[in-house]
Write an enzyme that holds these catalytic residues in place. Structure first.
Site, mmCIF file in Angstrom:
data_model
loop_
_atom_site.group_PDB
_atom_site.id
_atom_site.type_symbol
_atom_site.label_atom_id
_atom_site.label_comp_id
_atom_site.label_asym_id
_atom_site.label_seq_id
_atom_site.Cartn_x
_atom_site.Cartn_y
_atom_site.Cartn_z
ATOM 1 N N CYS A 1 -19.245 41.182 26.115
ATOM 2 C CA CYS A 1 -20.485 40.521 25.693
ATOM 3 C C CYS A 1 -20.490 39.091 26.237
ATOM 4 O O CYS A 1 -19.535 38.337 26.023
ATOM 5 C CB CYS A 1 -20.566 40.500 24.165
ATOM 6 S SG CYS A 1 -21.850 39.418 23.522
ATOM 7 N N CYS B 1 -25.955 40.839 23.718
ATOM 8 C CA CYS B 1 -25.752 41.918 24.697
ATOM 9 C C CYS B 1 -26.362 43.256 24.259
ATOM 10 O O CYS B 1 -26.354 44.208 25.020
ATOM 11 C CB CYS B 1 -24.268 42.097 25.000
ATOM 12 S SG CYS B 1 -23.352 42.846 23.645
ATOM 13 N N LYS C 1 -18.564 7.792 -10.257
ATOM 14 C CA LYS C 1 -18.935 8.929 -9.397
ATOM 15 C C LYS C 1 -20.119 8.584 -8.505
ATOM 16 O O LYS C 1 -21.134 8.074 -8.987
ATOM 17 C CB LYS C 1 -19.310 10.133 -10.267
ATOM 18 C CG LYS C 1 -18.147 10.681 -11.070
ATOM 19 C CD LYS C 1 -17.172 11.385 -10.153
ATOM 20 C CE LYS C 1 -16.134 12.137 -10.947
ATOM 21 N NZ LYS C 1 -16.011 13.512 -10.593
ATOM 22 N N ASP D 1 -11.167 13.035 -2.595
ATOM 23 C CA ASP D 1 -11.471 14.332 -3.170
ATOM 24 C C ASP D 1 -10.561 15.389 -2.559
ATOM 25 O O ASP D 1 -10.851 15.962 -1.513
ATOM 26 C CB ASP D 1 -12.937 14.669 -2.892
ATOM 27 C CG ASP D 1 -13.451 15.704 -3.864
ATOM 28 O OD1 ASP D 1 -12.706 16.053 -4.802
ATOM 29 O OD2 ASP D 1 -14.584 16.162 -3.681
ATOM 30 N N CYS E 1 -19.794 41.928 17.102
ATOM 31 C CA CYS E 1 -20.192 42.664 18.292
ATOM 32 C C CYS E 1 -18.883 43.116 18.917
ATOM 33 O O CYS E 1 -17.998 42.309 19.160
ATOM 34 C CB CYS E 1 -20.938 41.712 19.229
ATOM 35 S SG CYS E 1 -20.940 42.256 20.933
ATOM 36 N N ALA F 1 4.114 14.602 24.676
ATOM 37 C CA ALA F 1 5.188 15.252 25.439
ATOM 38 C C ALA F 1 6.523 14.557 25.164
ATOM 39 O O ALA F 1 7.550 15.218 24.985
ATOM 40 C CB ALA F 1 4.871 15.208 26.918
ATOM 41 N N CYS G 1 -26.131 43.471 18.777
ATOM 42 C CA CYS G 1 -25.762 42.096 19.115
ATOM 43 C C CYS G 1 -26.967 41.388 19.743
ATOM 44 O O CYS G 1 -27.569 41.928 20.680
ATOM 45 C CB CYS G 1 -24.590 42.104 20.087
ATOM 46 S SG CYS G 1 -24.270 40.489 20.816
ATOM 47 N N LYS H 1 -11.885 7.050 -4.570
ATOM 48 C CA LYS H 1 -11.388 8.260 -5.223
ATOM 49 C C LYS H 1 -11.471 9.402 -4.206
ATOM 50 O O LYS H 1 -12.554 9.894 -3.890
ATOM 51 C CB LYS H 1 -12.233 8.577 -6.455
ATOM 52 C CG LYS H 1 -11.714 9.767 -7.244
ATOM 53 C CD LYS H 1 -12.369 9.821 -8.614
ATOM 54 C CE LYS H 1 -11.813 10.926 -9.468
ATOM 55 N NZ LYS H 1 -12.057 12.264 -8.927
ATOM 56 N N GLU I 1 -10.411 1.121 -6.011
ATOM 57 C CA GLU I 1 -9.929 2.026 -4.956
ATOM 58 C C GLU I 1 -10.948 3.130 -4.717
ATOM 59 O O GLU I 1 -11.798 3.390 -5.565
ATOM 60 C CB GLU I 1 -8.612 2.701 -5.410
ATOM 61 C CG GLU I 1 -7.518 1.741 -5.706
ATOM 62 C CD GLU I 1 -6.347 2.397 -6.447
ATOM 63 O OE1 GLU I 1 -6.188 3.633 -6.347
ATOM 64 O OE2 GLU I 1 -5.616 1.662 -7.119
ATOM 65 N N TYR J 1 -1.533 6.782 -4.278
ATOM 66 C CA TYR J 1 -2.273 5.758 -5.015
ATOM 67 C C TYR J 1 -1.573 5.292 -6.289
ATOM 68 O O TYR J 1 -2.112 4.486 -7.033
ATOM 69 C CB TYR J 1 -3.683 6.260 -5.368
ATOM 70 C CG TYR J 1 -3.676 7.564 -6.130
ATOM 71 C CD1 TYR J 1 -3.243 7.609 -7.445
ATOM 72 C CD2 TYR J 1 -4.068 8.742 -5.529
ATOM 73 C CE1 TYR J 1 -3.195 8.804 -8.143
ATOM 74 C CE2 TYR J 1 -4.034 9.945 -6.217
ATOM 75 C CZ TYR J 1 -3.587 9.965 -7.516
ATOM 76 O OH TYR J 1 -3.533 11.145 -8.199
HETATM 77 S S1 IVH Z 1 -5.595 7.351 -10.566
HETATM 78 C C1 IVH Z 1 -3.825 7.760 -14.598
HETATM 79 N N1 IVH Z 1 -6.543 6.820 -8.167
HETATM 80 O O1 IVH Z 1 -8.706 11.815 -9.226
HETATM 81 C C2 IVH Z 1 -4.481 7.597 -13.278
HETATM 82 N N2 IVH Z 1 -6.747 9.023 -9.006
HETATM 83 O O2 IVH Z 1 -9.075 12.524 -12.450
HETATM 84 C C3 IVH Z 1 -4.913 8.874 -12.721
HETATM 85 N N3 IVH Z 1 -7.803 10.582 -7.420
HETATM 86 O O3 IVH Z 1 -7.114 14.486 -9.307
HETATM 87 C C4 IVH Z 1 -5.374 8.904 -11.380
HETATM 88 N N4 IVH Z 1 -8.125 9.151 -5.808
HETATM 89 O O4 IVH Z 1 -5.638 12.791 -7.943
HETATM 90 C C5 IVH Z 1 -6.358 7.751 -9.112
HETATM 91 N N5 IVH Z 1 -7.326 6.216 -6.057
HETATM 92 C C6 IVH Z 1 -7.129 7.145 -7.005
HETATM 93 C C7 IVH Z 1 -7.541 8.479 -6.825
HETATM 94 C C8 IVH Z 1 -7.334 9.394 -7.856
HETATM 95 C C9 IVH Z 1 -8.273 10.396 -6.196
HETATM 96 C C10 IVH Z 1 -7.824 11.871 -8.169
HETATM 97 C C11 IVH Z 1 -6.531 12.239 -8.826
HETATM 98 C C12 IVH Z 1 -6.969 13.221 -9.867
HETATM 99 C C13 IVH Z 1 -8.320 12.697 -10.244
HETATM 100 C C14 IVH Z 1 -8.224 11.959 -11.547
#
Ligand code: IVH
Length: 675
Positions: free
Chosen positions: A434, A414, A317, A121, A429, A35, A411, A119, A117, A229
């Site tokens: 209902c 109901c 991955k 998605d 429905c 608020a 439904c 990654k 780091e 990043y």
């Molecule tokens: S570095 C040259 N760091 O992954 C460096 N990418 O194939 C390129 N992504 O869609 C990317 N987290 O946006 C980097 N910590 C991270 C990431 C990251 C996600 C994604 C990026 C891109 C794909 C790279």
């Protein structure tokens, strides 16, 4: 207030609002209530309305309200946005470390420092800041050229509109991933299923679909977030390491994922990957792996890039989390607007440490696409994670005992007829009374973000509806103590408390009531816009379609849905009943449109303007409280006549409507906007 004073206060408010934005959206640690935040925002909007000459592109008010685009302009990245090589095993990571050492002519025993780091998605974007101001935002596209989506990215509150430091770099491309949190993704899909709209397959598609909207008011309604990043091109700042890039971005106000780690040697990086393979499910957003980057920028430069990916980084991955189980039954649930959703009841199975016993099948098309039958063995996957998905049928395990599933034509709650509307994937429905729909509407009405009636959970709503004590949300306000005491397991203390909470909700802020009504496409943020603009439910209810659609931040689809909602007799009846019960229907401080200079004016443009595009002129009219209209009618109050006017000019004369030329129009708006 003098111009001078207004300017000072506007600047003060912007700093305050961006600071609280940062506390809330980046640090996740707010210092003031919603608020209080709204009040600051309201004050700024009012001042900018009175003194439009002080509106700047980095004002927090400019996060919403850009007019829709026809197409996205292309944006050429100064430094290409590359992709990453993939590693699927620890051996792949060891090989990566070896390759690098060989390339650099290092001894195998030497240690390379890596920055590890997560990654994320989502959707990769590049944010361009010139002298500290966000000037462009673009998608990755083919890596060299992306789509410019600046107005959309500006709606994401965790993206700073300016780099708030004394000497920001002259030019910098900040790279990041736009994501949607799992819970927001689920909520979005729940709403879309309810509305019979196609669902997003996963949070990544939802984030990408939301950013790539021509109408930024749709993006603004999606809950998006970002993790930055890296950087692309940068002028006026030097970085030595990736770790320093992340630390610096964080100190400049960017949101950086906190789980990065400096690793001495590939073994430590592998340990990082092992840890996150185990616990990445616990994160509130989706990650599909980790990224291991050589920490030293000097070494990165020496290593250079391959065709599409840098030599100095690799993505590890995570293995997909899937399990196999059997569908025991397919049941059908009925939602708030009557949508029927098929749900698979599964033999409980453990996937990635969580027991799964139900999976949504979304709608009939999805069942057909999968070819799924009752008693089938299926592959289940935790994708949106909390709501698991069925990804495939294991046809090799079919015995012939499987049973086809057919959507019911009545439904299941109901017994009314169900229909499948053209262009919709869902069956509904259509019985407004209902009990399933009635209950869902009341759950929503009482829920935390709506009227926030504490203690009125689903269990009590079910009992109240089933016992016939309430038929709609307004009936809640007519409940008496002895009514509640009729319910099983309801004691006097609890009943009094509940009545007390219901009573308290009568004085809620207006946006809560608007949101609670459950208007299609109206989430909490749109409800706030509407409350702010109209100041009372009465005004909103009687607003014309044009008036609603011209509110910055509300697109045509949303506008239409709002307008239609208030034309339905049962909705008007509900509102009348709420009003009679004493539910507050106005905003405390009224920010009525009549305070604006062009309030109540319906203005039509005809012919070409010399000084600006027509769309710009219409935007100014809307900003000053007027309603820009495309055709002349009896309701038109003013026609602005440019060069070579068309039939609208004729019509204006026929109807005796006031006309002015471009110069006069400019005169009229000059006190309020710079032209
Ligand atoms: S570095 C040259 N760091 O992954 C460096 N990418 O194939 C390129 N992504 O869609 C990317 N987290 O946006 C980097 N910590 C991270 C990431 C990251 C996600 C994604 C990026 C891109 C794909 C790279």
């Amino acid at each position: 207030m003098t111009e001078e004073e207004a300017k000072k206060r506007i600047e003060e408010l912007r700093k305050l609002i961006e600071y609280h934005n940062y506390r809330y959206y980046v640090l996740d640690s707010p210092e003031i209530s919603d608020a209080e935040y709204d009040a600051l925002m309201r004050e700024l909007m009012e001042l900018e309305e009175k003194f439009p000459q002080f509106i700047t592109p980095d004002s927090p008010t400019q996060r919403v309200g850009a007019p829709p685009l026809e197409v996205f302009p292309t944006y050429r990245h100064r430094v290409p946005m590359l992709s990453l090589q993939n590693a699927f095993s620890e051996e792949d990571l060891i090989a990566f470390d070896r390759r690098i050492k060989r390339f650099l002519g290092m001894d195998e025993k030497e240690i390379i420092e890596y920055c590890a780091e997560l990654k994320m998605d989502g959707l990769a974007v590049s944010l361009v800041y010139e002298n500290g101001i966000l000037t462009h935002g673009a998608t990755r596209g083919d890596g060299f050229e992306g789509e410019e989506v600046t107005p959309n990215l500006k709606t994401i509150r965790s993206i700073p509109l300016r780099i708030n430091i004394p000497n920001p770099p002259a030019f910098i491309e900040v790279r990041g991933e736009v994501i949607m949190h799992k819970k927001d993704f689920e909520e979005l899909n729940r709403q879309r299923a309810e509305m019979g709209e196609p669902l997003f397959a996963n949070p990544r598609n939802a984030a990408a679909g939301s950013v790539r909207q021509l109408d930024s008011s749709i993006t603004a309604q999606r809950k998006l977030d970002i993790f930055c990043y890296g950087i692309g091109y940068c002028e006026g700042y030097e970085f030595q390491t990736q770790y320093q890039v992340l630390e610096t971005l964080r100190s400049w106000g960017f949101k950086v994922n906190p789980h990065f780690r400096l690793c001495k040697g590939i073994e430590e990086a592998i340990e990082y990957c092992r840890e996150w393979t185990e616990k990445h499910h616990e994160l509130p957003y989706e990650t599909d792996g980790t990224v291991i980057k050589v920490n030293s920028i000097a070494l990165q430069n020496e290593l250079g890039t391959l065709a599409r990916s840098p030599r100095w980084a690799i993505a590890f991955k995570f293995p997909a989390e899937q399990g196999i189980t059997q569908i025991e039954d397919i049941i059908v649930q009925v939602g708030r607007t009557g949508t029927l959703t098929p749900v698979a009841v599964l033999k409980p199975v453990e996937v990635g440490g969580v027991t799964i016993s139900r999976a949504t099948l979304h709608n009939e098309d999805e069942i057909k696409r999968l070819g799924v039958k009752i008693k089938d063995w299926v592959v289940v996957q935790r994708a949106g994670e909390v709501i698991p998905e069925i990804v495939a049928v294991v046809t090799s395990r079919r015995t012939g005992e499987e049973i086809d599933f057919k959507m019911p034509d009545k439904c299941p709650v109901c017994g009314s007829q169900v229909v499948r509307l053209p262009d919709e994937v869902a069956y509904r429905c259509i019985n407004y009374s209902c009990p399933a729909q009635v209950k869902e509407r009341i759950y929503h009405f009482a829920s935390r973000d709506a009227m926030n009636i504490e203690g009125l959970g689903k269990e009590w709503v079910d009992k109240l509806v089933d016992s016939g004590l309430i038929k709609d949300a307004a009936d809640l306000y007519y409940l008496k103590l002895w009514d509640l005491l009729k319910l099983e397991r309801m004691g006097e203390r609890l009943a009094r408390k509940l009545l007390d909470n219901i009573e308290k909700s009568k004085n809620n802020e207006l946006y809560r009531l608007i949101y609670a009504l459950g208007i299609r496409h109206v989430g909490e943020s749109t409800a706030r816009l509407l409350a702010q603009h109209f100041g009372s439910l009465e005004r909103l209810m009687n607003a014309s379609l044009e008036e609603i659609a011209q509110i910055p931040g509300i697109g045509p689809v949303v506008g239409e849905s709002i307008y239609r909602f208030f034309r339905e007799p049962h909705n008007r009846e509900l509102i009348e009943k709420l009003k009679k019960a004493g539910v507050k229907m106005t905003e405390e401080e009224k920010v009525g449109p009549e305070e604006k200079p062009l309030a109540g004016q319906r203005i039509v443009f005809t012919g070409a303007l010399r000084s600006m595009e027509r769309s710009k002129a219409e935007e100014i009219v809307a900003k000053l409280g007027g309603i820009p209209s495309s055709s002349v009618s009896r309701n038109t109050t003013l026609v602005v006549v440019g060069e070579n006017p068309g039939s609208k000019y004729q019509r204006a004369i026929e109807l005796g409507i006031k006309t002015i030329n471009e110069e006069e129009f400019l005169e009229m708006i000059r006190p309020y906007v710079e032209v």
